[in-house]
Design a protein around this motif. Structure first.
Motif, short mmCIF file in Angstrom:
data_model
loop_
_atom_site.label_atom_id
_atom_site.label_comp_id
_atom_site.label_asym_id
_atom_site.label_seq_id
_atom_site.Cartn_x
_atom_site.Cartn_y
_atom_site.Cartn_z
N TRP A 36 0.83 -1.20 0.00
CA TRP A 36 0.00 0.00 0.00
C TRP A 36 0.87 1.26 0.00
O TRP A 36 0.58 2.23 -0.71
CB TRP A 36 -0.96 -0.01 1.21
CG TRP A 36 -1.55 1.34 1.46
CD1 TRP A 36 -1.29 2.17 2.50
CD2 TRP A 36 -2.49 2.05 0.62
NE1 TRP A 36 -2.00 3.34 2.37
CE2 TRP A 36 -2.74 3.29 1.23
CE3 TRP A 36 -3.13 1.74 -0.59
CZ2 TRP A 36 -3.61 4.22 0.67
CZ3 TRP A 36 -3.99 2.68 -1.14
CH2 TRP A 36 -4.23 3.90 -0.51
N GLY A 87 -0.42 -1.74 -6.60
CA GLY A 87 -1.86 -1.61 -6.41
C GLY A 87 -2.64 -2.81 -6.92
O GLY A 87 -3.83 -2.93 -6.65
N ASP A 99 -5.51 -7.80 -2.25
CA ASP A 99 -6.64 -6.92 -1.97
C ASP A 99 -6.17 -5.85 -0.98
O ASP A 99 -5.04 -5.92 -0.49
CB ASP A 99 -7.80 -7.75 -1.40
CG ASP A 99 -7.39 -8.53 -0.16
OD1 ASP A 99 -6.94 -7.90 0.83
OD2 ASP A 99 -7.50 -9.77 -0.17
N PRO A 100 -7.01 -4.85 -0.67
CA PRO A 100 -6.54 -3.77 0.19
C PRO A 100 -5.97 -4.24 1.54
O PRO A 100 -4.96 -3.72 2.01
CB PRO A 100 -7.81 -2.93 0.43
CG PRO A 100 -8.68 -3.20 -0.75
CD PRO A 100 -8.38 -4.62 -1.17
N MET A 101 -6.61 -5.25 2.14
CA MET A 101 -6.14 -5.70 3.45
C MET A 101 -4.77 -6.37 3.33
O MET A 101 -3.91 -6.21 4.20
CB MET A 101 -7.15 -6.67 4.09
CG MET A 101 -8.43 -6.01 4.56
SD MET A 101 -9.60 -5.68 3.21
CE MET A 101 -10.59 -7.14 3.23
N VAL A 102 -4.57 -7.12 2.26
CA VAL A 102 -3.26 -7.75 2.02
C VAL A 102 -2.22 -6.66 1.74
O VAL A 102 -1.10 -6.70 2.25
CB VAL A 102 -3.35 -8.76 0.85
CG1 VAL A 102 -1.96 -9.18 0.39
CG2 VAL A 102 -4.17 -9.98 1.26
N ARG A 103 -2.62 -5.65 0.97
CA ARG A 103 -1.66 -4.57 0.65
C ARG A 103 -1.29 -3.76 1.89
O ARG A 103 -0.20 -3.22 1.98
CB ARG A 103 -2.25 -3.63 -0.41
CG ARG A 103 -2.39 -4.29 -1.77
CD ARG A 103 -2.63 -3.26 -2.87
NE ARG A 103 -3.97 -2.72 -2.91
CZ ARG A 103 -5.01 -3.29 -3.51
NH1 ARG A 103 -4.88 -4.47 -4.09
NH2 ARG A 103 -6.19 -2.70 -3.52
N HIS A 104 -2.19 -3.68 2.86
CA HIS A 104 -1.88 -2.93 4.08
C HIS A 104 -0.83 -3.63 4.93
O HIS A 104 -0.19 -3.00 5.77
CB HIS A 104 -3.15 -2.73 4.93
CG HIS A 104 -4.05 -1.67 4.38
ND1 HIS A 104 -5.41 -1.65 4.58
CD2 HIS A 104 -3.78 -0.57 3.63
CE1 HIS A 104 -5.94 -0.61 3.98
NE2 HIS A 104 -4.98 0.06 3.39
N ARG A 105 -0.65 -4.93 4.76
CA ARG A 105 0.32 -5.65 5.60
C ARG A 105 1.50 -6.24 4.83
O ARG A 105 2.61 -6.29 5.35
CB ARG A 105 -0.37 -6.76 6.39
CG ARG A 105 -1.23 -6.24 7.51
CD ARG A 105 -1.51 -7.28 8.58
NE ARG A 105 -0.34 -7.64 9.36
CZ ARG A 105 0.22 -6.87 10.29
NH1 ARG A 105 -0.28 -5.67 10.54
NH2 ARG A 105 1.27 -7.28 10.96
#
Ligand code: FAD
Ligand code: FES
Ligand code: FES
Lengths: 264, 151
Positions: free
Chosen positions: A76, A96, A100-106
């Motif tokens: 992210w 990007g 998914d967003p949650m995977v990209r956040h970590r």
């Protein structure tokens, strides 16, 4: 999940010391690959050494020639970085498209490259842009880094500290997502780098590779048509129920064509 | 066992946990916050989505010890003074749930999507929901609820 000991590392040296002192220790970065594997009892490390507290491993530095990204920088952060968007938009785009967003956040760039999943996205960027992997011991050129299925040049007790990308004149990444997992069935990074044109492919083979014939053709004339007629042999490529080796070989040409078309 | 401390829904909490305790297990079993669901073993379904320091994360793929010192918000932390959060209200308004199993994760993901894309259109919402699976396949109304929430 089997039992293990958890340690927070305060520095790279501290992490290496703790890793060395453990019976079967593993580094924990974002945990987006390691923890699911442990949950399914496919891995049972005795100790986890968490890099999350090491500030030196985080962040993005851009100078006139290179973008250097700390190993613990998340997908992210790479995707949303204004500096990366300006210097290497293709790299921001690629980040990007990961998970998914949650995977990209970590998930982190270091974890992705250490893991070298055959269908991970970052390997195409490292290969296509001619990046350098910086470890606690040395600097490894992209061409020498990927060795095989989940296999890299990293030795035991070697930590990725950062990845440095030379800023290309132009670059584009095109990914054909595997319909179920959205990992790259095939992903191709086409780039005009300071040291010439490079084509980096992920998803098709056991690990990321270049396509010298396409590089030569694009050097002679940079257009989608230059690569349209070039097919790569399907020997040794990945095959599963989502796509045969022939299909993947074909996709390499299609994705290379699309990538070249966006920046020609 | 080791001690872990964090803030959950604005309240300081701490407990002795084994390192292998997942954040979702800590929330559900130690704190009895059972609104956060577990729908898979592979980090794919998003039913366990919570906010950690303001970002949506899958609490089934985080150890409780990794959340040491963090600020965690679960579905139980959204309603204020008996009033639903605008995202919850929008799910109600647009019938964004059928069996309701995926709903807490969808609501938490939805808030995160609108935080990053205040004016998210349908295409963006659909793309951003890639990590949340609804087994009732009620995506149409979920997307509508997220787009139209007055957050
Ligand atoms: C649902 C889902 C979808 C995904 N989709 C995609 C996708 O589309 N494309 C894609 O590319 N990836 C995808 N991923 C993988 C994701 O990108 C992971 O974040 C990544 O592969 C692992 O990074 P991590 O930081 O989570 O590492 P971890 O899981 O913490 O570690 C992975 C491995 O690397 C080692 N390691 C970690 N950091 C270092 C370091 N600095 N030095 C040496 N060794 C290290 C660990 O010991 C471990 O063996 C997906 C994951 C999930 C769960
Ligand atoms: S339970 Fe966490 S992603 Fe499915
Ligand atoms: S409403 Fe039933 S799983 Fe989504």
């Amino acid at each position: 999940m089997y039992q293990f000991e958890y340690h927070k590392a305060s520095s790279v040296d501290d992490a290496l010391k703790k890793l060395g002192g453990a019976e079967d220790g593993k580094i924990l970065a974002g945990g987006m690959t390691l923890l699911p594997t442990m949950k399914q009892r496919l891995a049972a490390p005795s100790d986890l050494i968490d890099l999350a507290g090491i500030a030196d491993l985080k962040g993005i530095k851009v100078d006139g020639k290179t973008v250097t990204i700390g190993a613990m920088t998340t997908h992210w952060e790479v995707h949303s970085s204004k500096e990366v968007q300006k210097a290497i938009p293709a790299l921001s785009d690629l980040a990007g498209l990961i998970g998914d967003p949650m995977v990209r956040h970590r998930g982190t760039i270091g974890g992705s490259l250490a893991n070298s999943d055959p269908s991970a996205d970052y390997p195409a960027a490292v290969m296509g842009l001619g990046a350098t992997i910086k470890t606690n011991k040395r600097e490894i050129a992209a061409d020498d880094y990927f060795k095989g299925l989940f296999e890299t040049a990293l030795e035991d007790g070697e930590l990725i500290v950062a990845v440095s990308f030379p800023i290309p004149k132009r670059a584009a990444y095109q990914k054909f997502p595997q319909p179920a997992s959205r990992y790259a069935m095939v992903g191709v990074m086409v780039a005009e780098t300071p040291s010439g044109i490079r084509v980096g492919v992920t998803g098709a083979g056991p690990c990321a590779f270049r396509v010298p014939e396409m590089e030569k053709a694009l050097t002679a004339k940079f257009s989608a048509d230059s690569v349209a007629g070039i097919t790569i042999p399907s020997d040794g490529l990945n095959a599963d129920l989502h796509g045969s080796a022939d299909y993947r070989a074909h996709l390499v040409t299609v994705m290379a064509k699309r990538a070249a078309a966006t920046i020609a | 066992m080791g001690k872990v401390s964090m803030t959950v829904n604005g309240k300081a909490v701490s407990a002795d946990v084994e390192p292998r305790t997942l954040l979702v297990e800590y929330l559900r079993e130690h704190l009895r916050l059972t609104g956060t669901h577990v729908g898979c073993d592979t980090t794919q379904c998003g039913a366990c989505t919570v906010h950690v320091n303001g970002q949506a994360m899958k609490s089934c793929t985080m150890l409780a010890v990794q959340a040491e010192g963090a600020d965690v918000t679960t579905i139980e932390g959204l309603a204020k003074d008996g009033k639903l959060h605008p995202m919850q209200a929008s799910f109600k308004e647009h019938h964004g749930l059928q069996c309701g199993f995926c709903t807490p994760g969808m609501v938490m993901a939805g808030i995160d999507i609108r935080r990053r894309h205040p004016k998210a259109d349908e295409k963006t919402v659909r793309h951003e929901l890639e990590g949340n699976i609804c087994r009732c396949t009620g995506y149409h109304n979920i997307v509508k609820a997220i787009m139209n929430a007055e957050v």
